[in-house]
Design a protein around this motif. Structure first.
Motif, PDB file in Angstrom:
ATOM      1  N   TYR B 150       0.824  -1.220   0.000  1.00  0.00           N
ATOM      2  CA  TYR B 150       0.000   0.000   0.000  1.00  0.00           C
ATOM      3  C   TYR B 150       0.855   1.266   0.000  1.00  0.00           C
ATOM      4  CZ  TYR B 150      -4.688  -2.013   0.566  1.00  0.00           C
ATOM      5  OH  TYR B 150      -5.889  -2.631   0.348  1.00  0.00           O
ATOM      6  N   GLU B 263     -29.987   1.337  -2.136  1.00  0.00           N
ATOM      7  CA  GLU B 263     -28.960   1.392  -1.086  1.00  0.00           C
ATOM      8  C   GLU B 263     -27.744   2.183  -1.521  1.00  0.00           C
ATOM      9  OE1 GLU B 263     -30.462  -1.651  -2.008  1.00  0.00           O
ATOM     10  OE2 GLU B 263     -31.888  -1.187  -0.398  1.00  0.00           O
ATOM     11  N   TYR B 264     -27.912   3.039  -2.532  1.00  0.00           N
ATOM     12  CA  TYR B 264     -26.738   3.725  -3.071  1.00  0.00           C
ATOM     13  C   TYR B 264     -26.009   4.557  -2.006  1.00  0.00           C
ATOM     14  CZ  TYR B 264     -28.672   2.572  -7.687  1.00  0.00           C
ATOM     15  OH  TYR B 264     -29.160   1.920  -8.776  1.00  0.00           O
ATOM     16  N   GLU B 267     -24.218   2.288   0.494  1.00  0.00           N
ATOM     17  CA  GLU B 267     -23.040   1.662  -0.104  1.00  0.00           C
ATOM     18  C   GLU B 267     -21.892   2.678  -0.202  1.00  0.00           C
ATOM     19  OE1 GLU B 267     -23.019  -1.576  -1.004  1.00  0.00           O
ATOM     20  OE2 GLU B 267     -21.028  -1.612  -1.909  1.00  0.00           O
ATOM     21  N   ARG B 271     -18.213   2.627   1.493  1.00  0.00           N
ATOM     22  CA  ARG B 271     -16.994   2.704   0.682  1.00  0.00           C
ATOM     23  C   ARG B 271     -16.082   3.819   1.182  1.00  0.00           C
ATOM     24  NH1 ARG B 271     -17.908   2.071  -5.743  1.00  0.00           N
ATOM     25  NH2 ARG B 271     -19.089   0.147  -5.699  1.00  0.00           N
ATOM     26  N   HIS B 327      -2.778 -13.190   5.633  1.00  0.00           N
ATOM     27  CA  HIS B 327      -2.499 -12.896   4.223  1.00  0.00           C
ATOM     28  C   HIS B 327      -3.627 -12.097   3.595  1.00  0.00           C
ATOM     29  CE1 HIS B 327       0.135 -16.446   4.892  1.00  0.00           C
ATOM     30  NE2 HIS B 327       0.961 -15.680   4.211  1.00  0.00           N
ATOM     31  N   ASP B 331     -11.657  -6.251   4.081  1.00  0.00           N
ATOM     32  CA  ASP B 331     -12.773  -6.187   3.137  1.00  0.00           C
ATOM     33  C   ASP B 331     -14.056  -6.037   3.956  1.00  0.00           C
ATOM     34  OD1 ASP B 331     -14.747  -6.470   1.285  1.00  0.00           O
ATOM     35  OD2 ASP B 331     -14.123  -8.446   0.553  1.00  0.00           O
ATOM     36  N   TRP B 332     -14.600  -4.834   3.934  1.00  0.00           N
ATOM     37  CA  TRP B 332     -15.735  -4.547   4.816  1.00  0.00           C
ATOM     38  C   TRP B 332     -16.968  -5.352   4.460  1.00  0.00           C
ATOM     39  CZ3 TRP B 332     -20.288  -2.518   2.863  1.00  0.00           C
ATOM     40  CH2 TRP B 332     -20.235  -1.959   1.581  1.00  0.00           C
ATOM     41  N   HIS B 333     -17.018  -5.836   3.203  1.00  0.00           N
ATOM     42  CA  HIS B 333     -18.209  -6.623   2.837  1.00  0.00           C
ATOM     43  C   HIS B 333     -18.333  -7.886   3.687  1.00  0.00           C
ATOM     44  CE1 HIS B 333     -17.225  -4.365  -0.895  1.00  0.00           C
ATOM     45  NE2 HIS B 333     -18.520  -4.173  -0.887  1.00  0.00           N
ATOM     46  N   VAL B 338     -25.225  -3.630   3.794  1.00  0.00           N
ATOM     47  CA  VAL B 338     -25.847  -2.312   3.712  1.00  0.00           C
ATOM     48  C   VAL B 338     -27.362  -2.435   3.632  1.00  0.00           C
ATOM     49  CG1 VAL B 338     -26.110  -0.267   2.253  1.00  0.00           C
ATOM     50  CG2 VAL B 338     -23.840  -1.215   2.676  1.00  0.00           C
ATOM     51  N   LYS B 339     -27.817  -3.324   2.781  1.00  0.00           N
ATOM     52  CA  LYS B 339     -29.255  -3.388   2.493  1.00  0.00           C
ATOM     53  C   LYS B 339     -30.072  -3.621   3.757  1.00  0.00           C
ATOM     54  CE  LYS B 339     -32.439  -5.792  -0.651  1.00  0.00           C
ATOM     55  NZ  LYS B 339     -32.858  -4.634  -1.432  1.00  0.00           N
TER      56      LYS B 339
END
Lengths: 667, 391
Positions: B150, B263-264, B267, B271, B327, B331-333, B338-339
Motif C-alpha cells: 500500500y 442502497e446507493y 453503499e 466505501r 495474508h 474487506d468490509w463486505h 448495507v441493504k
C-alpha cells in the motif's frame, strides 16, 4: 583507481549481445547466490529452425527453459528463415545461448527483465481459441500497455458485462494449470463472473474486482498502475476503445495485454521487447477468434503506446519487423487474411538529447552526462553505417573517457571490446562491438555503464559525471553517418525503479530560440552533433504501422517533444521505410494545459496525460471506423484521414515531424 | 511514455476538503461562543459602566419567577452546544464498561453494555457487547507485506491522508448533505458518538497494546506521525464506520424516497469509510487487520448509540484476531450488509471463525435516555424532505 583493460571474459569476442551479457554479469555480481535461480524474459531469434528444433537442441537446459504455451504446436513446428521467439530462461541457458558459436540456432538475443518465478506457470495448458461469432461491422481493438482497468465503465456494455473478451495480465499470480505461462489470462466469461460478484447494491466495487482478478496485489513488491488514480494503459484503452456504457457497444470488442510494472529488484535495467513479442503473439491469436458472418476474421486495430530509443532506426529492428513477421507475405499468420493495423506513437524524446549523429572528417565529441544516484545501468548504442560486406573492416573508432580521465577505445570491427574495471578487477563499464546480421547488416557498438549508486554501496559502481565519447568517422564515406542513442533509463511517476536518465550535454546544443521558446527542430547551421531529427521511436521505424505525432491544439503546432524522422540510411538501393510519422493527432490541449483528458483508473474518473502515447490511440479509434472498407496501404489511409478530418498545423509542412499533417478526431 | 497525474484535479479535491473543514471550524466557533473563556474584558467594562449609568435605585422584588423544568429536554435547545455535548457524554459514557481478560491464548478486551437497573442502590447488569483479541505478532509480521504494498500509492493518497488525520467528518458531507446551517443536530449527534467512541477505542487499544508497523520495519517510514496508542483496533476505522452507519441509519429512517428506494447512499458511505480506513494503511500507521477490528467495533458502536437514542435492537460482536488469515486484506463486505443494515453473523478463514455478530433486543423495560432521544429526533428532523411532492 579504475582502468580500461581487456574484457574479463576470455571469450568476449564470441558474445552475441554484449548489453545482455553485461546485465547478466551485473546480476551475478550483485546477487552471487541467487543469480542462477532468477528467470528472465528473453527474445531470441532463430535462423532456419523451428521452436521444436530449438527446444530439442537445448534439451540439456530443459530445467532452465520455459517456452510459453502461447506458441501452439503449429507455431512450434514451423521453420522460418528468421523467427523471433519470446522465452523464459535462467542464467545457465542464457549464457549458453548468448554465444555466436551456440549450437541452438540462435542468431540474436535480447535480454528482457527478471520475472519472479511466482508469475510463471510451467503447467499451463494453452488458451481458449474457440471462434467468437460477431456482426459484420465488428472491428477488434487490441491494446498492449501497462495497467489497464478492464472493469472501467468505458470498457463495459452494461454494469455486469464487459466488452473485454480477453485480458492477459502478465504480473498476476497464475491460476494453476491455466491458459497462460506467465501471469493470468482472463476470458470474458470469467471477467463477467467477477464483475457480478464484485457488485454490491448495484454498485461495482472496483477494488474488489481488481483484487479478485489478481490485477492489484498489495502483497506483491510491485503494484499495478491500476491501483493509482491515473494509469497509462487505462487512459490509452479508453481513447482507443472506450464507449459510453449506456450505449451498449458490441462492435468494438477489446482484447488486451497488460505489461508488468518495472520491478524494484531488477537493477540491471529492463527491456520490454521479449514480453512485447509475447503479448502480440497472444493477442494475434485471440484476434483471430472473431469471425464475421462471411467466415473471415474481423479486422483488428492494435495500439501500443510505448516508445524506445534502441534499435537501428532503419526499419530493420526486431520490433519494426514484428508486424511483418506476422502479417508480411511470408508471415506466420498471413494465410488467415485478417486485416490488421497497428498504431504507434512517434515518441516523446525530441527534446530529450538522447540522439546524436557523428560524421565527417573531424572526430565527433559527445559529452555524456551520467547522473549520480542512478541505480540502474546506463546504456548507449552506437550504430555504424550499413555494412553488408563479409569483412567488416571496422572503419570507425570510438574512444570513451571517464569523468576521471581514463580512456579506452575500440574500432567498429565486430568482436572488439574493452572494459573499465575497478581496483578489485570488477567490470564497471564495457565498450564492445557486435555485428547485427539479418536485414540490419550493421555493426553495433554498445557502451554499458554500471549503476552509479547502490543503497548498500555495493559495487560495481560506475562514476557519475561527464563521460566523453570521441567518434572518429574519417575513414567512412562522407555521406555516411554514425547514430548514437542513449537508452531510456528514467523513473516514471509512481514507480520506484531508481533509474536516472543520462543525456548528451554538449555545450553547443541550442535549446531555445531568441524568444525563449524551446527549439523543436535543429537550428539550420548548427554543428552540434546532438540531433532532434531522427529521434523517432525505435519501435516506429517499420513501414506498415500508423505512426502518430502529437500536436497542441490551442497553438496549432506540433508538440515540442514529438519525435521526428528521418530514419537512418539503409544499404544503398534500399528505400527508407518511412520519412517520419504518418500523421499527427491531439496530444495536448495547450502548451500550458498539457495532455488530454481521458479515463482514470476507476469508472467515472478522469486523468490527464500528455504525449504521442495519447495521440496514437485517438488515431486507432478513427482507423477502426475505416479499416473495413480501406483496401490500400495504411500510409495512404493516413493521407486520406488528414484530408477528410484536417486539423491545420502552423509549420505543418515538415514531413519528417508531422507526416501527412494534423487530423482532428473527436473522442 | 509520459504520465502526468491530473494535478489540477487533485488540488480541486483538496480545496473542497479545506472548505468543508472551514465549515467544521465555524461550527466549533459557534460552540465556543458560550464558553466562559470567551468573555471580553472590554465588553465587561462596558456592561459595568452601563449598569452604573442606568440602574438607579434598587427595585423591590419584581414578581414571581416559575421554577425551572427539572431534567427536561425542553431546556436542551437553550443550552450551548458544548454544554449539550457534555450531557451526551454523561449519558453515553456510563452505558458501557470495559474489562480485560487473559484466559485464552491472546489477551481479550471486553466491552460491556449496561443492561438493566434494579433497586435504589443502582445495581446494574451488563451484557458482553464486543469481545476483541488481537492477532499474534507473527500475523502482524505477515501483514507487513500488505503495508509495504500500500505504501506505493502514497503520492496518490497524500491529500486524503493529510486531511483525514483528525476525524474526517468533512468527507461525509460529500455524500450526505451535512452542513452546520442545515444539519446542526446531525453534527451534534455524530460528535457525541465520536466523543463516546474515542474513549472506548482508546481503552480497547490500551488493553490490547498491539504494536504499530513502524516497530516491525524501519522501511515503512510512515508519511505521517505514528500515533502513540496501540494499533488494533484502528481508531480511524472505528470512527469511519461509526459515522457511516449512523448517517445511513438517519437516511433510512428519514423515509425520503432516494434514501429508501435503493442502497446507493449506504453503499457509498461504507466505501468512504473503507477508504478512510485503508488510507491509514497507505500512510503506514495501520495494518489492514486493524481496520477489520475497527470496522467491527465502529459498526457495533453505531448500533449501540442508535439503540440508546431510539431503543430497539443492539448488536453484539466478537473479533478473534488469531483466526484472521493474515495474508488477507481488509474487506468490509465480510463484516456488514448495507441493504439490511446488519452486521454479518459470521466471518471465517481457514484458521477458524474470526468474527461473529448477533442482533440483541433491548430489555422490555429499557428506557432510552431522554436527552439522547431528543437529540436523535432533532437530527432526524433535519433529513425530512422539503418538497411539494412529499408524500
Amino acid at each position: 583507481m579504475n582502468r580500461w583493460t581487456e574484457t574479463p571474459d576470455p571469450n568476449a569476442a564470441d558474445i552475441l549481445d554484449h548489453t545482455s551479457d553485461f546485465r547478466l554479469s551485473l546480476a551475478v555480481t550483485q546477487q552471487p547466490d541467487g543469480a542462477d535461480q532468477a528467470w528472465w524474459s528473453v527474445l531470441i531469434e532463430l535462423a532456419d529452425a523451428s521452436i521444436d528444433m530449438f527446444e530439442t537442441a537445448a534439451r540439456t537446459f530443459s530445467a532452465d527453459l520455459l517456452i510459453p504455451v502461447a506458441y501452439d504446436p503449429a507455431d512450434r513446428a514451423r521453420v522460418f528463415a528468421r523467427q523471433p521467439v519470446a522465452i523464459y530462461a535462467r542464467l545457465p541457458l542464457i549464457e549458453a545461448l548468448n554465444k555466436r558459436s551456440n549450437g541452438y540456432h540462435v542468431v540474436a538475443l535480447q535480454l528482457g527483465a527478471i520475472t519472479p518465478a511466482k508469475y510463471l506457470d510451467h503447467a499451463a495448458v494453452g488458451p481458449d481459441l474457440s471462434a467468437i461469432a460477431v456482426s459484420a461491422d465488428t472491428v477488434v481493438m487490441a491494446v498492449v500497455d501497462d495497467g489497464i482497468a478492464i472493469a472501467h465503465d468505458l470498457l463495459r456494455k452494461d454494469p455486469e458485462h464487459s466488452r473485454v473478451e480477453h485480458a492477459t495480465v502478465f504480473e498476476a499470480l497464475p491460476v494453476a494449470g491455466g491458459p497462460c505461462s506467465v501471469g493470468r489470462a482472463l476470458g470474458k466469461a470469467e471477467i463477467d463472473e467477477i464483475l457480478t460478484r464484485s457488485t454490491f447494491n448495484a454498485l461495482l466495487d472496483e477494488d474488489v474486482f481488481y483484487r479478485d482478478t489478481g490485477v492489484v496485489d498489495w502483497r506483491a513488491r510491485s503494484v499495478s498502475p491500476v491501483a493509482r488514480q491515473a494509469s497509462h494503459g487505462t487512459l490509452v484503452a479508453g481513447l482507443a476503445a472506450g464507449h459510453d456504457m449506456q450505449a451498449g457497444c458490441d462492435i468494438r470488442p477489446v482484447i488486451c495485454a497488460a505489461l508488468p510494472a518495472r520491478l524494484v529488484e531488477d537493477t540491471t535495467g529492463l527491456d520490454s521487447l521479449p514480453l512485447l513479442y509475447l503479448a502480440f503473439h497472444i493477442l494475434l491469436k485471440q484476434a483471430r477468434r472473431f469471425q464475421l458472418p462471411d467466415g473471415n476474421c474481423a479486422p483488428v486495430i492494435f495500439n501500443f503506446s510505448f516508445g524506445n530509443t534502441g534499435g537501428p532506426h532503419d526499419g530493420t529492428g526486431l520490433f519494426s519487423t514484428l508486424f511483418e513477421h506476422y502479417f508480411g507475405p511470408q508471415g506466420a499468420l498471413a494465410r488467415d487474411q485478417q486485416k490488421a493495423w497497428l498504431t504507434l506513437p512517434a515518441g516523446n524524446i525530441n527534446l530529450a538529447r538522447l540522439h546524436a549523429v557523428a560524421r565527417g572528417r573531424k572526430p565527433t565529441q559527445l559529452s555524456l552526462s551520467v547522473q549520480p544516484d542512478d541505480r540502474t545501468p546506463s546504456l548507449v548504442q552506437i550504430w555504424m553505417p550499413s555494412d553488408p560486406s563479409q569483412t567488416h573492416p571496422g572503419l570507425v573508432s570510438v574512444q570513451v573517457t571517464t569523468p576521471a580521465g581514463q580512456s579506452g577505445s575500440i574500432t567498429s570491427k565486430p568482436g572488439q571490446s574493452t572494459s573499465l574495471v575497478d581496483d578489485e578487477g570488477v567490470e564497471i563499464a564495457r565498450l564492445a562491438c557486435q555485428y547485427q546480421g539479418g536485414a540490419t547488416q550493421r555493426a553495433l557498438m554498445t557502451l554499458s555503464l554500471s549503476p552509479t549508486a547502490h543503497l548498500a554501496g555495493q559495487p560495481p559502481l560506475a562514476p557519475a559525471g561527464n563521460w566523453s565519447l570521441e567518434i572518429s568517422t574519417a575513414n567512412i564515406a562522407h555521406d555516411q553517418q554514425v547514430h548514437v542513442w542513449i537508452r531510456r533509463d528514467e523513473t516514471l511517476p509512481g514507480t520506484r525503479s531508481g533509474g536516472r536518465q543520462a543525456w548528451f550535454s554538449n555545450s553547443d546544443y541550442e535549446r531555445f530560440d531568441p524568444f525563449g521558446l524551446p527549439l523543436a527542430v535543429d537550428p539550420p547551421l548548427t554543428d552540434c552533433p546532438i540531433r532532434r531529427s531522427g529521434s523517432l521511436s525505435g519501435f516506429a521505424c517499420g513501414a506498415s504501422p500508423l505512426v502518430v505525432a502529437a500536436f497542441s491544439e490551442r497553438e496549432a503546432r506540433l508538440s515540442g517533444y514529438s519525435a521526428a524522422g528521418p530514419l537512418a540510411a539503409r544499404a544503398p538501393g534500399s528505400a527508407a521505410a518511412r520519412s517520419g510519422p504518418d500523421l499527427a493527432a491531439l496530444g495536448d490541449d495547450s502548451h500550458l494545459m498539457r495532455g488530454v483528458r481521458g479515463a482514470g483508473s476507476r469508472s467515472g474518473s478522469s486523468a490527464r496525460m500528455s504525449g504521442t502515447s495519447v495521440a496514437a490511440p485517438r488515431v486507432a479509434r478513427y482507423a477502426a471506423e475505416q479499416i473495413r472498407d480501406w483496401h490500400g496501404e495504411t500510409a495512404d489511409w493516413s493521407r486520406w484521414a488528414v484530408e477528410h478530418a484536417p486539423f491545420h498545423l502552423k509549420g505543418g509542412d515538415d514531413v519528417s515531424r508531422t507526416g501527412a499533417g494534423g487530423v482532428r478526431i473527436d473522442v | 511514455m509520459s504520465i502526468f497525474p491530473e494535478n489540477a484535479y487533485n488540488a480541486y479535491n483538496a480545496y473542497n476538503a479545506y472548505n468543508a473543514y472551514n465549515a467544521y471550524n465555524a461550527y466549533n466557533a459557534y460552540n465556543a461562543y458560550g464558553a466562559p473563556g470567551n468573555q471580553s474584558a472590554l465588553l465587561s467594562g462596558a456592561f459595568l459602566s452601563t449598569h452604573d449609568g442606568i440602574t438607579g435605585a434598587q427595585l423591590d422584588p419584581v414578581g414571581q419567577v416559575c421554577p425551572g423544568a427539572a431534567n427536561d429536554v425542553r431546556n436542551l435547545p437553550r443550552l450551548a452546544a458544548g454544554v449539550r455535548a457534555a450531557l451526551y457524554q454523561a449519558e453515553l459514557g456510563p452505558t458501557v464498561d470495559i474489562t480485560f481478560e487473559t484466559d485464552g491464548l491472546q489477551p481479550q478486551a471486553v466491552l460491556w453494555r449496561r443492561a438493566t437497573e434494579s433497586g435504589r442502590r443502582r445495581a446494574f447488569v451488563f451484557d458482553r457487547m464486543v469481545e476483541m483479541s488481537a492477532p499474534t505478532v507473527d500475523q502482524f509480521q505477515t501483514q507487513m507485506a500488505l503495508v509495504s504494498g500500500y505504501a506505493q500509492i502514497r503520492p496518490d493518497r497524500s491529500a486524503e491522508i493529510l486531511t483525514q488525520v483528525s476525524a474526517p467528518l468533512p468527507f461525509y458531507t460529500t455524500i450526505g448533505f451535512i452542513d452546520p446551517a442545515r444539519t446542526p443536530y446531525t453534527i451534534e449527534l455524530i460528535h457525541a458518538a465520536l466523543g463516546f467512541a474515542t474513549a472506548v477505542t482508546q481503552r480497547m487499544k490500551y488493553a490490547l497494546a498491539a504494536k504499530r508497523p513502524v516497530l516491525f520495519s524501519p522501511q515503512i517510514q510512515p508519511m505521517i506521525a505514528t500515533p502513540t496508542h496501540g494499533s488494533l483496533p484502528s481508531g480511524h476505522a472505528t470512527e469511519a464506520f461509526l459515522m457511516a452507519r449512523l448517517i445511513w441509519k438517519l437516511l433510512k429512517a428519514s423515509g425520503v424516497r432516494q434514501y429508501t428506494e435503493n442502497e446507493y447512499w449506504g453503499e457509498m458511505l461504507m466505501r468512504l469509510a473503507a477508504r478512510i480506513a485503508t488510507n491509514r494503511t497507505v500512510a503506514g500507521v495501520h495494518f489492514p487487520v486493524d481496520s477489520v477490528a475497527g470496522a467491527i467495533l465502529g459498526c457495533t458502536l453505531a448500533e449501540h448509540v442508535a439503540s440508546q437514542c431510539c431503543g430497539g435492537e443492539w448488536s453484539s460482536a466478537s473479533f478473534e484476531g488469531t483466526n484472521f488469515d493474515a495474508h488477507h486484506d481488509f474487506d468490509w463486505h465480510q463484516i456488514y450488509r448495507v441493504k439490511e443494515d446488519r452486521m454479518e453473523s459470521q466471518a471465517r478463514s481457514g484458521r477458524g471463525i474470526w468474527m461473529q455478530s448477533a442482533q440483541q433486543r433491548c430489555a422490555p423495560d429499557f428506557e432510552t435516555p431522554a436527552v439522547l432521544s431528543w437529540l436523535w429526533g432533532k437530527a432526524l428532523d433535519e433529513w425530512q424532505d422539503i418538497s411539494l411532492d412529499a408524500g
